[in-house]
Design a protein around this motif. Structure first.
Motif, PDB file in Angstrom:
ATOM      1  N   SER A 103      15.772  -8.960 -12.836  1.00 27.49           N
ATOM      2  CA  SER A 103      16.250  -7.828 -13.420  1.00 27.49           C
ATOM      3  C   SER A 103      16.939  -7.172 -14.318  1.00 27.49           C
ATOM      4  O   SER A 103      16.377  -6.208 -15.059  1.00 27.49           O
ATOM      5  CB  SER A 103      17.357  -7.210 -12.019  1.00 27.49           C
ATOM      6  OG  SER A 103      16.730  -6.973 -11.074  1.00 27.49           O
ATOM      7  N   ASP A 159      13.251  -7.260 -16.691  1.00 26.23           N
ATOM      8  CA  ASP A 159      12.556  -5.881 -17.164  1.00 26.23           C
ATOM      9  C   ASP A 159      13.723  -4.923 -17.154  1.00 26.23           C
ATOM     10  O   ASP A 159      12.714  -3.851 -17.566  1.00 26.23           O
ATOM     11  CB  ASP A 159      12.384  -6.179 -15.534  1.00 26.23           C
ATOM     12  CG  ASP A 159      11.449  -7.429 -15.140  1.00 26.23           C
ATOM     13  OD1 ASP A 159      11.089  -7.457 -13.651  1.00 26.23           O
ATOM     14  OD2 ASP A 159      11.229  -7.772 -16.189  1.00 26.23           O
ATOM     15  N   ASN A 160      14.597  -4.492 -17.241  1.00 28.38           N
ATOM     16  CA  ASN A 160      15.715  -3.462 -17.189  1.00 28.38           C
ATOM     17  C   ASN A 160      16.322  -3.727 -18.835  1.00 28.38           C
ATOM     18  O   ASN A 160      16.421  -2.521 -18.834  1.00 28.38           O
ATOM     19  CB  ASN A 160      16.382  -3.365 -16.440  1.00 28.38           C
ATOM     20  CG  ASN A 160      15.972  -2.849 -14.782  1.00 28.38           C
ATOM     21  OD1 ASN A 160      15.533  -1.821 -14.308  1.00 28.38           O
ATOM     22  ND2 ASN A 160      15.865  -3.806 -14.382  1.00 28.38           N
ATOM     23  N   TYR A 194      25.806  -6.501  -9.368  1.00 25.22           N
ATOM     24  CA  TYR A 194      25.106  -7.179  -8.374  1.00 25.22           C
ATOM     25  C   TYR A 194      26.355  -7.887  -7.565  1.00 25.22           C
ATOM     26  O   TYR A 194      27.429  -8.372  -8.524  1.00 25.22           O
ATOM     27  CB  TYR A 194      24.211  -8.457  -8.875  1.00 25.22           C
ATOM     28  CG  TYR A 194      23.189  -8.907  -7.782  1.00 25.22           C
ATOM     29  CD1 TYR A 194      24.506 -10.637  -7.381  1.00 25.22           C
ATOM     30  CD2 TYR A 194      22.161  -8.084  -7.568  1.00 25.22           C
ATOM     31  CE1 TYR A 194      23.293 -11.032  -6.358  1.00 25.22           C
ATOM     32  CE2 TYR A 194      22.003  -8.984  -6.791  1.00 25.22           C
ATOM     33  CZ  TYR A 194      21.889 -10.462  -6.173  1.00 25.22           C
ATOM     34  OH  TYR A 194      21.740 -11.368  -4.277  1.00 25.22           O
ATOM     35  N   PHE A 235      22.105  -4.604  -5.477  1.00 21.85           N
ATOM     36  CA  PHE A 235      22.145  -3.976  -6.603  1.00 21.85           C
ATOM     37  C   PHE A 235      23.106  -3.016  -6.549  1.00 21.85           C
ATOM     38  O   PHE A 235      22.618  -2.196  -5.609  1.00 21.85           O
ATOM     39  CB  PHE A 235      21.491  -3.736  -7.270  1.00 21.85           C
ATOM     40  CG  PHE A 235      20.671  -4.853  -8.396  1.00 21.85           C
ATOM     41  CD1 PHE A 235      19.317  -5.530  -7.387  1.00 21.85           C
ATOM     42  CD2 PHE A 235      21.262  -5.540  -9.057  1.00 21.85           C
ATOM     43  CE1 PHE A 235      19.335  -6.991  -7.752  1.00 21.85           C
ATOM     44  CE2 PHE A 235      20.094  -7.003  -9.765  1.00 21.85           C
ATOM     45  CZ  PHE A 235      19.977  -7.450  -9.244  1.00 21.85           C
ATOM     46  N   THR A 246      16.754  -4.930  -4.507  1.00 24.49           N
ATOM     47  CA  THR A 246      16.657  -4.546  -5.657  1.00 24.49           C
ATOM     48  C   THR A 246      16.967  -3.320  -6.521  1.00 24.49           C
ATOM     49  O   THR A 246      17.322  -2.066  -6.214  1.00 24.49           O
ATOM     50  CB  THR A 246      14.631  -4.390  -5.900  1.00 24.49           C
ATOM     51  OG1 THR A 246      14.315  -3.169  -5.633  1.00 24.49           O
ATOM     52  CG2 THR A 246      14.239  -5.558  -5.220  1.00 24.49           C
ATOM     53  N   VAL A 247      17.528  -3.401  -8.491  1.00 24.70           N
ATOM     54  CA  VAL A 247      17.595  -2.230  -9.051  1.00 24.70           C
ATOM     55  C   VAL A 247      17.080  -1.366  -8.801  1.00 24.70           C
ATOM     56  O   VAL A 247      17.069  -0.003  -8.359  1.00 24.70           O
ATOM     57  CB  VAL A 247      17.472  -2.831 -10.914  1.00 24.70           C
ATOM     58  CG1 VAL A 247      17.785  -1.549 -11.965  1.00 24.70           C
ATOM     59  CG2 VAL A 247      18.911  -4.103 -11.053  1.00 24.70           C
ATOM     60  N   GLU A 248      15.465  -1.441  -8.387  1.00 30.99           N
ATOM     61  CA  GLU A 248      14.467  -0.687  -8.818  1.00 30.99           C
ATOM     62  C   GLU A 248      14.651   0.783  -7.414  1.00 30.99           C
ATOM     63  O   GLU A 248      14.591   1.439  -7.448  1.00 30.99           O
ATOM     64  CB  GLU A 248      13.004  -0.534  -8.704  1.00 30.99           C
ATOM     65  CG  GLU A 248      12.693  -0.751  -9.387  1.00 30.99           C
ATOM     66  CD  GLU A 248      13.066  -2.235  -9.880  1.00 30.99           C
ATOM     67  OE1 GLU A 248      12.959  -3.133 -11.790  1.00 30.99           O
ATOM     68  OE2 GLU A 248      13.262  -3.415  -9.451  1.00 30.99           O
TER      69      GLU A 248
END
Lengths: 257, 70
Positions: free
Chosen positions: A14, A17-18, A176, A182, A202-204
């Motif tokens: 995370s 990727d972010n 988190y 998250f 997840t973040v998404e």
């Protein structure tokens, strides 16, 4: 609680990727888990975020002791000391100076975070200013969790309707919660709800959630109006955006909060 | 309202703790001793004190930490 291998991978991915630029370790007390911190930091390395830590300074019985601990955290760039009327009861004053000196020696940034139960807690500034010249950040203690149980939250003398123009103060941050997921919420919605509405795996998922979209795009007044809960006058404690936010969502969702 | 009370109220507003109205109301509740004590902070030489986001959860460091990144 120790992070599972699956959680470690999830957090690391995370961050990478972010494009997360700053990672802050908090607790509890993060210096009790340095090995775990370093494991996580090594996993973040493709993204090279700045590494920060919030601590209660218990380990800084001497400058040498503080240097030893701080040096053992890989790539640490900033230390934030939690110090207020509650911490004052157990943290020797000398630890503050030791920690400040150690950070100077290691070229690590340093500041102090004070959570106020009342404006009278500002008297601690006199003590802190004698230790050294460093930034001191002040916040109002939110009546949530242990602070609520012990009636320690910051009190307001009356309701300030300007709170309706406020937005969620952490809507651009990601937290988190170990074993949970998250969230952008650092208060009651995240800590006291088990509905899965405010914390996501997840973040998404969190960024796509109805909760996040609502919080990100609206002022608290906007949310109050959407929920049909806007009132010109409210109890004084709702002058706090987080307390008002909790009231709005608890009222909206009731037992399903 | 006495000058020192106005100074205190302005100080509390500058710290991000209250609105102007709330600050005046709060100062009115203080004893003389409490006002004197707070004045020692208000009148201290410049030091970097930064009000951060309005609230933080008292339970656990997650909230405090999150605010730290503000």
């Amino acid at each position: 609680m120790s992070l599972s291998e699956k959680e470690r991978e999830l957090i690391a991915n995370s961050v990478i990727d972010n494009g997360i630029k700053n990672v802050l370790f908090v607790g509890g007390e993060p210096t009790l888990y340095i090995e775990d911190m370093n494991d996580m930091i090594s996993r973040f390395s493709p993204a090279k975020p700045a590494i920060l830590m919030t601590t209660n300074g218990h380990f800084a019985q001497s400058e040498e002791a503080a240097v030893k601990i701080l040096s053992s955290v890989s790539g640490l760039s900033w230390v934030n000391l939690s110090y207020d009327g509650l911490h004052e009861k157990f943290l020797p004053e000398a630890n503050i100076g030791h920690l400040f000196s150690a950070c100077g020696k290691l070229k690590i940034g340093f500041d102090v975070l004070m959570a106020l139960r009342s404006p009278m807690d500002l008297l601690l500034l006199n003590k802190l200013r004698k230790v050294g010249k460093f930034p001191i950040r002040i916040q109002k203690l939110l009546p949530a969790g242990a602070a609520r149980k012990n009636d320690l939250g910051f009190r307001y003398p009356s309701f300030d309707k300007k709170v309706f123009t406020a937005v969620c103060p952490t809507r651009k941050k990601l937290i988190y919660l170990c074993g949970e997921g998250f969230t952008c919420c650092c208060a009651s919605l995240a800590f006291e709800s088990s509905s899965g509405r405010f914390v996501h795996p997840t973040v998404e998922e969190h960024l796509k959630s109805d909760f996040y979209k609502l919080i990100y795009r609206n002022t608290l007044g906007g949310i109050a109006r959407k929920f049909g809960l806007y009132k010109a006058e409210m109890p004084p404690e709702y002058s706090s955006p987080c307390v008002l936010c909790e009231y709005l969502f608890r009222s909206k969702y009731g037992v399903e909060f | 309202m006495k000058m020192n009370d106005k100074v205190l109220a302005a100080f509390l507003v500058s710290m991000g703790l209250f609105s102007s109205v709330q600050a005046i109301q709060y100062v009115a509740t203080l004893s003389a001793g409490e006002r004197d004590q707070l004045m020692t902070v208000a009148s201290a030489p410049e030091a970097p004190v930064v009000p951060v986001d309005p609230s933080v959860a008292g339970s656990g460091g997650a909230a405090e930490g999150a605010q730290r990144l503000a």
